[in-house]
Design a protein around this motif. Structure first.
Motif, short mmCIF file in Angstrom:
data_model
loop_
_atom_site.label_atom_id
_atom_site.label_comp_id
_atom_site.label_asym_id
_atom_site.label_seq_id
_atom_site.Cartn_x
_atom_site.Cartn_y
_atom_site.Cartn_z
N TYR A 79 34.93 41.73 37.14
CA TYR A 79 33.66 42.04 37.21
C TYR A 79 33.37 43.51 36.56
O TYR A 79 32.40 43.94 36.20
CB TYR A 79 33.09 41.95 38.52
N LEU A 80 34.36 44.13 37.17
CA LEU A 80 34.46 45.67 36.96
C LEU A 80 34.84 46.26 35.62
O LEU A 80 34.92 47.23 35.15
CB LEU A 80 34.94 46.57 38.03
N SER A 137 36.37 30.85 36.99
CA SER A 137 37.02 31.97 36.50
C SER A 137 35.97 33.06 35.82
O SER A 137 35.00 32.67 35.19
CB SER A 137 38.11 31.73 35.30
N VAL A 138 36.33 34.40 36.08
CA VAL A 138 35.37 35.67 35.73
C VAL A 138 35.99 36.09 34.39
O VAL A 138 37.23 36.76 34.54
CB VAL A 138 35.16 36.31 36.77
N PRO A 139 35.67 36.03 33.29
CA PRO A 139 35.92 36.57 32.11
C PRO A 139 36.37 38.17 32.28
O PRO A 139 35.34 38.95 32.74
CB PRO A 139 35.21 36.31 30.85
N ALA A 140 37.31 38.82 31.81
CA ALA A 140 37.70 40.19 31.89
C ALA A 140 37.27 40.66 30.52
O ALA A 140 37.30 40.13 29.47
CB ALA A 140 38.98 40.56 32.33
N ASN A 145 39.95 49.41 27.59
CA ASN A 145 41.58 49.32 27.82
C ASN A 145 42.02 48.77 29.07
O ASN A 145 43.14 48.94 29.39
CB ASN A 145 42.08 50.68 27.61
N PHE A 146 41.19 48.09 29.92
CA PHE A 146 41.55 47.16 31.11
C PHE A 146 42.68 46.31 30.96
O PHE A 146 43.69 46.30 31.59
CB PHE A 146 40.39 46.51 31.67
N MET A 147 42.71 45.61 29.66
CA MET A 147 43.56 44.36 29.45
C MET A 147 44.94 44.92 29.27
O MET A 147 46.00 44.26 29.52
CB MET A 147 43.06 43.59 28.04
N ALA A 148 45.17 46.34 29.13
CA ALA A 148 46.38 47.06 28.78
C ALA A 148 47.30 46.72 30.07
O ALA A 148 48.57 46.78 30.15
CB ALA A 148 46.27 48.30 28.37
N LEU A 149 46.79 46.95 31.24
CA LEU A 149 47.45 46.67 32.34
C LEU A 149 48.16 45.77 32.63
O LEU A 149 49.23 45.47 33.34
CB LEU A 149 46.47 46.86 33.70
N GLY A 150 47.73 44.47 32.00
CA GLY A 150 48.47 43.10 32.11
C GLY A 150 49.23 42.52 30.91
O GLY A 150 50.35 42.17 30.89
#
Length: 341
Positions: A79-80, A137-140, A145-150
């Motif tokens: 969500y964030l 599911s809640v789409p990210a 650049n949040f997705m870089a963490l995973g």
């Protein structure tokens, strides 16, 4: 005592080496760069949850809520995530930290049994995750650049002289080193810090002392309640970090993904030689236990891909359970032999 600790982790390490050797012998591509990095990226979440569980079990407790807390944290992070990496990261960590504080307070201050307290938190966290996500599911966000963490690795931020074709030997070594997934680096850092805390700080000694005898620790003047409180806070925090990685790795908050994670974490800790009764354990051996169970899962899936033996999810569970039992029996025998030597 050091000899006892070494023997406790030896069985898991031996099994890990043997299963990697078997996989490399039987399956093409088993130790390929892609497969190795995929295993490390995916199992980093379980490694973090297992580390928190290790500290909890060393005090003689249990935390059944880690899977649900990770799922809740993944939803909050998703969500964030449109606001960037930092809000998504901090939101997920805050959710895990809140659950850990609740667990720690109920167990250390209200004197509720850990099994009951964390079971209640597990149900509550699962319900909140489903309510927040509307049972889906809640789409990210892919726009930050949040997705870089995973999904990222540090090579994405490396200069051209490292990533280019003419990088040379030094660039090649740096490329191998920093090509590890970011989640794997996070887990590695957490384990190094966890090992330092356990073996080099008063808090680590208090954890083992409380597990060896809570009432005796209290009579010796040790901060028993504070130690118990902090291990559950740590477990919640690490479960929150695992949830953040979950959302970033799969591109969505997963409200039901954490089902069974607590069992995987407990199994990793037990395989690593940590006593369920508390008072003895090893951070490094817990990491070995996590990798062992994760690579076993990979072997079973490779076997399905060969088309020679079709293993349903049910049979995979049976085989993993049987394998876990064999390793635990081996651990028990090694531990008894070291104790009597």
């Amino acid at each position: 005592m050091p000899r006892l600790h070494a023997s406790a982790g030896f069985g898991a390490l031996l099994a890990l080496v043997l299963i990697i050797a078997f996989g490399a012998w039987r399956y093409d591509g088993f130790i390929s760069e892609y497969n190795v990095l995929t295993v490390l990226r995916y199992n980093s979440m379980f490694a973090l949850v297992g580390l928190g569980m290790c500290f909890v079990i060393m005090t003689g407790g249990i935390d059944l809520s880690v899977g649900s807390v990770a799922a809740l944290s993944s939803v909050v992070s998703a969500y964030l995530s449109p606001y960037g990496l930092l809000p998504g990261l901090l939101g997920g960590l805050a959710a895990g930290l809140a659950a850990g504080i609740i667990n720690g307070f109920i167990i250390s201050k209200m004197k509720i049994l850990p099994f009951i307290a964390t079971l209640a938190t597990m149900l509550a966290a699962s319900g909140v995750a489903l309510l927040l996500s509307n049972q889906q599911s809640v789409p990210a966000s892919y726009d930050t650049n949040f997705m870089a963490l995973g999904q990222g690795d540090f090579l994405a931020y490396a200069p051209e002289w490292v990533t280019g074709d003419d990088a040379g030997l030094l660039g090649g070594l740096i490329r191998i080193f920093f090509g590890f997934p970011i989640p794997a680096w996070i887990a590695l850092f957490a384990y190094l810090l966890g090992s330092l805390i356990l073996n080099r700080t008063p808090f680590g000694r208090h954890v083992l002392a409380v597990g060896g005898g809570e009432e005796a620790s209290r009579l010796m003047g040790l901060p028993t309640d504070r130690t118990i409180f902090l291990v559950y806070v740590l477990s919640g925090f690490l479960a929150g970090m695992a949830g953040v990685i979950l959302a970033a790795q799969f591109g969505a908050g997963q409200p039901i993904e954490g089902v069974g994670w607590e069992l995987f974490a407990i199994a990793s800790v037990v395989v690593g030689g940590t006593l369920l009764t508390g008072g003895k354990g090893s951070v490094g051996a817990t990491l070995v236990g996590t990798l062992l169970l994760g690579i076993l899962f990979t072997v079973l899936n490779f076997e399905n891909g060969m088309g020679w033996i079709s293993l349903s999810a049910y049979w995979q569970s049976v085989l993993r359970g049987a394998f876990l039992l064999v390793v635990v029996i081996l651990q028990s025998r090694l531990t008894r032999s070291a104790a009597t030597a």
